[in-house]
Design a protein around this motif. Structure first.
Motif, PDB file in Angstrom:
ATOM      1  N   MET A 280      -2.104   0.324  -7.844  1.00 44.40           N
ATOM      2  CA  MET A 280      -2.415   0.567  -6.306  1.00 44.40           C
ATOM      3  C   MET A 280      -1.201   0.970  -5.876  1.00 44.40           C
ATOM      4  N   LEU A 281      -1.564   1.955  -4.818  1.00 38.05           N
ATOM      5  CA  LEU A 281      -0.211   2.501  -4.232  1.00 38.05           C
ATOM      6  C   LEU A 281      -0.271   1.937  -2.586  1.00 38.05           C
ATOM      7  N   GLU A 282       0.737   1.509  -2.205  1.00 39.06           N
ATOM      8  CA  GLU A 282       0.703   0.757  -0.809  1.00 39.06           C
ATOM      9  C   GLU A 282       1.404   1.795  -0.189  1.00 39.06           C
ATOM     10  N   VAL A 283       0.738   1.731   1.063  1.00 37.84           N
ATOM     11  CA  VAL A 283       1.319   2.647   2.313  1.00 37.84           C
ATOM     12  C   VAL A 283       1.582   1.690   3.628  1.00 37.84           C
ATOM     13  N   ARG A 284       2.746   1.966   3.750  1.00 31.73           N
ATOM     14  CA  ARG A 284       3.338   0.802   4.838  1.00 31.73           C
ATOM     15  C   ARG A 284       3.919   1.487   5.904  1.00 31.73           C
TER      16      ARG A 284
ATOM     17  N   LEU B   6      -0.429  -1.026   5.883  1.00 32.98           N
ATOM     18  CA  LEU B   6      -1.775  -0.097   6.636  1.00 32.98           C
ATOM     19  C   LEU B   6      -2.632   0.106   5.658  1.00 32.98           C
ATOM     20  N   ALA B   7      -2.367   0.464   4.233  1.00 34.85           N
ATOM     21  CA  ALA B   7      -3.592   0.777   3.413  1.00 34.85           C
ATOM     22  C   ALA B   7      -3.128   0.579   2.126  1.00 34.85           C
ATOM     23  N   ALA B   8      -3.836   0.308   1.299  1.00 32.59           N
ATOM     24  CA  ALA B   8      -3.669   0.232  -0.255  1.00 32.59           C
ATOM     25  C   ALA B   8      -4.815   1.061  -0.898  1.00 32.59           C
ATOM     26  N   VAL B   9      -4.101   1.808  -1.735  1.00 30.86           N
ATOM     27  CA  VAL B   9      -5.203   2.943  -2.260  1.00 30.86           C
ATOM     28  C   VAL B   9      -5.066   2.727  -3.944  1.00 30.86           C
ATOM     29  N   GLU B  10      -6.276   2.315  -4.449  1.00 34.83           N
ATOM     30  CA  GLU B  10      -6.493   2.075  -5.883  1.00 34.83           C
ATOM     31  C   GLU B  10      -6.577   3.609  -6.584  1.00 34.83           C
ATOM     32  N   LEU B  11      -5.975   3.554  -7.445  1.00 35.80           N
ATOM     33  CA  LEU B  11      -5.869   5.114  -8.187  1.00 35.80           C
ATOM     34  C   LEU B  11      -6.186   5.088  -9.696  1.00 35.80           C
TER      35      LEU B  11
END
Length: 115
Positions: free
Chosen positions: A35-39, A92-97
């Motif tokens: 998971m890549l978190e975007v803050r 603001l977002a969490a991106v599952e990769l």
């Protein structure tokens, strides 16, 4: 996910436009979940021209779009969750990769080249 692959994704994401080129974002990988978190980085906000933080959110959204396009390029299907944790308003977002893409999006190659 390899370090090189992650660097390519983040490089594409940070190429996104942002208000006054402030780049008000921070990326954090959770390797145990891919998971890549975007803050949001509030210290990079521009409160004089963006008092409500709307442009900050738009800027981060552009970075997430670039991240999605870059992830699809090698064949992943990024799953994005917006505002995934109400207790963390700057997440603001969490991106599952970790999922392979089952479909090809024709315009993705052109978008990736534009980044």
């Amino acid at each position: 996910m390899t370090t090189i692959a992650l660097e390519k994704l983040v490089s594409a994401a940070v190429a996104a436009p942002s208000i006054h080129t402030s780049q008000p974002w921070h990326f954090r990988l959770r390797p145990e979940t891919s998971m890549l978190e975007v803050r949001a980085l509030r210290e990079r906000s521009v409160p004089v021209t963006d008092p409500q933080g709307r442009a900050l959110h738009v800027s981060v959204g552009a970075a997430v779009l670039n991240l999605r396009v870059a992830a699809r390029h090698p064949g992943w299907a990024p799953e994005v969750r917006l505002l995934p944790d109400p207790a963390e308003p700057d997440l603001l977002a969490a991106v599952e990769l970790d999922q392979p893409s089952l479909a090809t999006l024709p315009a993705n190659a052109e978008l990736f080249e534009a980044i």
